[in-house]
Design a protein around this motif. Structure first.
Motif, PDB file in Angstrom:
ATOM      1  N   ILE A   7      49.937  43.966  31.624  1.00  0.00           N
ATOM      2  CA  ILE A   7      50.607  42.904  32.368  1.00  0.00           C
ATOM      3  C   ILE A   7      49.610  42.180  33.265  1.00  0.00           C
ATOM      4  O   ILE A   7      49.241  42.674  34.325  1.00  0.00           O
ATOM      5  CB  ILE A   7      51.762  43.451  33.231  1.00  0.00           C
ATOM      6  N   PRO A   8      49.170  40.999  32.840  1.00  0.00           N
ATOM      7  CA  PRO A   8      48.342  40.187  33.736  1.00  0.00           C
ATOM      8  C   PRO A   8      49.268  39.391  34.658  1.00  0.00           C
ATOM      9  O   PRO A   8      50.240  38.795  34.221  1.00  0.00           O
ATOM     10  CB  PRO A   8      47.587  39.261  32.778  1.00  0.00           C
ATOM     11  N   VAL A   9      48.982  39.403  35.934  1.00  0.00           N
ATOM     12  CA  VAL A   9      49.749  38.632  36.905  1.00  0.00           C
ATOM     13  C   VAL A   9      48.847  37.491  37.361  1.00  0.00           C
ATOM     14  O   VAL A   9      47.816  37.714  37.992  1.00  0.00           O
ATOM     15  CB  VAL A   9      50.178  39.498  38.105  1.00  0.00           C
ATOM     16  N   PHE A  35      46.929  43.929  36.018  1.00  0.00           N
ATOM     17  CA  PHE A  35      45.785  43.366  36.730  1.00  0.00           C
ATOM     18  C   PHE A  35      46.148  41.961  37.209  1.00  0.00           C
ATOM     19  O   PHE A  35      47.046  41.324  36.674  1.00  0.00           O
ATOM     20  CB  PHE A  35      44.505  43.360  35.887  1.00  0.00           C
ATOM     21  N   MET A  36      45.469  41.527  38.255  1.00  0.00           N
ATOM     22  CA  MET A  36      45.757  40.215  38.840  1.00  0.00           C
ATOM     23  C   MET A  36      44.660  39.223  38.497  1.00  0.00           C
ATOM     24  O   MET A  36      43.478  39.549  38.550  1.00  0.00           O
ATOM     25  CB  MET A  36      45.872  40.309  40.364  1.00  0.00           C
ATOM     26  N   VAL A  37      45.081  38.023  38.168  1.00  0.00           N
ATOM     27  CA  VAL A  37      44.164  36.907  37.973  1.00  0.00           C
ATOM     28  C   VAL A  37      44.448  35.944  39.115  1.00  0.00           C
ATOM     29  O   VAL A  37      45.502  35.316  39.166  1.00  0.00           O
ATOM     30  CB  VAL A  37      44.394  36.214  36.610  1.00  0.00           C
ATOM     31  N   MET A  38      43.528  35.904  40.071  1.00  0.00           N
ATOM     32  CA  MET A  38      43.685  35.031  41.234  1.00  0.00           C
ATOM     33  C   MET A  38      43.105  33.666  40.911  1.00  0.00           C
ATOM     34  O   MET A  38      41.912  33.530  40.636  1.00  0.00           O
ATOM     35  CB  MET A  38      42.958  35.625  42.438  1.00  0.00           C
ATOM     36  N   ILE A  39      43.959  32.660  40.914  1.00  0.00           N
ATOM     37  CA  ILE A  39      43.517  31.288  40.680  1.00  0.00           C
ATOM     38  C   ILE A  39      42.992  30.728  41.993  1.00  0.00           C
ATOM     39  O   ILE A  39      43.744  30.546  42.944  1.00  0.00           O
ATOM     40  CB  ILE A  39      44.669  30.407  40.157  1.00  0.00           C
ATOM     41  N   CYS A  94      44.925  48.188  47.101  1.00  0.00           N
ATOM     42  CA  CYS A  94      46.136  48.766  46.495  1.00  0.00           C
ATOM     43  C   CYS A  94      45.864  49.344  45.116  1.00  0.00           C
ATOM     44  O   CYS A  94      46.781  49.802  44.435  1.00  0.00           O
ATOM     45  CB  CYS A  94      47.234  47.707  46.400  1.00  0.00           C
ATOM     46  N   GLY A  95      44.593  49.307  44.668  1.00  0.00           N
ATOM     47  CA  GLY A  95      44.221  49.915  43.401  1.00  0.00           C
ATOM     48  C   GLY A  95      44.339  49.006  42.190  1.00  0.00           C
ATOM     49  O   GLY A  95      44.257  49.484  41.056  1.00  0.00           O
ATOM     50  N   LEU A  96      44.511  47.714  42.418  1.00  0.00           N
ATOM     51  CA  LEU A  96      44.612  46.777  41.295  1.00  0.00           C
ATOM     52  C   LEU A  96      43.245  46.240  40.916  1.00  0.00           C
ATOM     53  O   LEU A  96      42.372  46.062  41.779  1.00  0.00           O
ATOM     54  CB  LEU A  96      45.510  45.593  41.667  1.00  0.00           C
ATOM     55  N   ASP A  97      43.074  45.970  39.634  1.00  0.00           N
ATOM     56  CA  ASP A  97      41.911  45.216  39.196  1.00  0.00           C
ATOM     57  C   ASP A  97      42.241  43.752  39.444  1.00  0.00           C
ATOM     58  O   ASP A  97      43.332  43.291  39.102  1.00  0.00           O
ATOM     59  CB  ASP A  97      41.643  45.430  37.707  1.00  0.00           C
ATOM     60  N   VAL A  98      41.302  43.035  40.062  1.00  0.00           N
ATOM     61  CA  VAL A  98      41.541  41.629  40.401  1.00  0.00           C
ATOM     62  C   VAL A  98      40.337  40.809  39.963  1.00  0.00           C
ATOM     63  O   VAL A  98      39.200  41.185  40.231  1.00  0.00           O
ATOM     64  CB  VAL A  98      41.745  41.431  41.928  1.00  0.00           C
ATOM     65  N   VAL A  99      40.605  39.701  39.295  1.00  0.00           N
ATOM     66  CA  VAL A  99      39.548  38.749  38.965  1.00  0.00           C
ATOM     67  C   VAL A  99      39.934  37.417  39.589  1.00  0.00           C
ATOM     68  O   VAL A  99      41.083  36.994  39.526  1.00  0.00           O
ATOM     69  CB  VAL A  99      39.322  38.608  37.436  1.00  0.00           C
ATOM     70  N   ARG A 100      38.971  36.799  40.237  1.00  0.00           N
ATOM     71  CA  ARG A 100      39.192  35.499  40.862  1.00  0.00           C
ATOM     72  C   ARG A 100      38.537  34.444  39.987  1.00  0.00           C
ATOM     73  O   ARG A 100      37.360  34.563  39.662  1.00  0.00           O
ATOM     74  CB  ARG A 100      38.578  35.480  42.253  1.00  0.00           C
ATOM     75  N   VAL A 101      39.309  33.450  39.582  1.00  0.00           N
ATOM     76  CA  VAL A 101      38.761  32.424  38.703  1.00  0.00           C
ATOM     77  C   VAL A 101      38.756  31.079  39.410  1.00  0.00           C
ATOM     78  O   VAL A 101      39.706  30.713  40.086  1.00  0.00           O
ATOM     79  CB  VAL A 101      39.505  32.339  37.350  1.00  0.00           C
ATOM     80  N   LYS A 102      37.651  30.391  39.240  1.00  0.00           N
ATOM     81  CA  LYS A 102      37.471  29.060  39.832  1.00  0.00           C
ATOM     82  C   LYS A 102      37.597  28.014  38.735  1.00  0.00           C
ATOM     83  O   LYS A 102      37.319  28.295  37.575  1.00  0.00           O
ATOM     84  CB  LYS A 102      36.096  28.963  40.491  1.00  0.00           C
TER      85      LYS A 102
END
Length: 122
Positions: A7-9, A35-39, A94-102
């Protein structure tokens, strides 16, 4: 055993309570592979310099209007960047994998992140 769903958020975390969003994602991670995809959207708040005075802004999502000083307008981009930094950090705490995308770097950032994540999960 049941196979865990991936589940990508995808979020910008520009909500009244971004920590609640992160907590909900972290709660799901017990049952699913989340995992989170931070826009990164701070660039969208880079506004032209405003002469001394006040600016009225209308939030299309909430329907609310608000008046800002010219000094506040100049801080928008840094404020959003800081807010998103805190959300990324909290997600990792919180233990999540997070990727920040520009903007303009989405494909590269996601490819590197997903390849690295796949190697870690093996």
């Amino acid at each position: 055993l049941r196979k865990r769903s991936l589940i990508p958020v995808v979020t910008d975390c520009l909500t009244n309570d971004p920590k609640a969003v992160v907590r909900e994602c972290a709660a799901l991670s017990g049952l699913h592979d989340v995992f989170m995809v931070m826009i990164d959207c701070a660039f969208a708040f880079r506004l032209p310099r405003v002469s001394a005075g006040w600016v009225e802004a209308y939030d299309i999502e909430s329907g609310a209007s608000r008046v800002f000083s010219s000094e506040e307008v100049e801080e928008f981009e840094r404020t959003v960047e800081s807010w998103q930094d805190e959300s990324v950090e909290f997600g990792r705490e919180c233990g999540l994998d997070v990727v920040r995308v520009k903007p303009g770097e989405e494909h590269q950032a996601l490819a590197v992140f997903l390849n690295s994540r796949r190697a870690q999960k093996r």
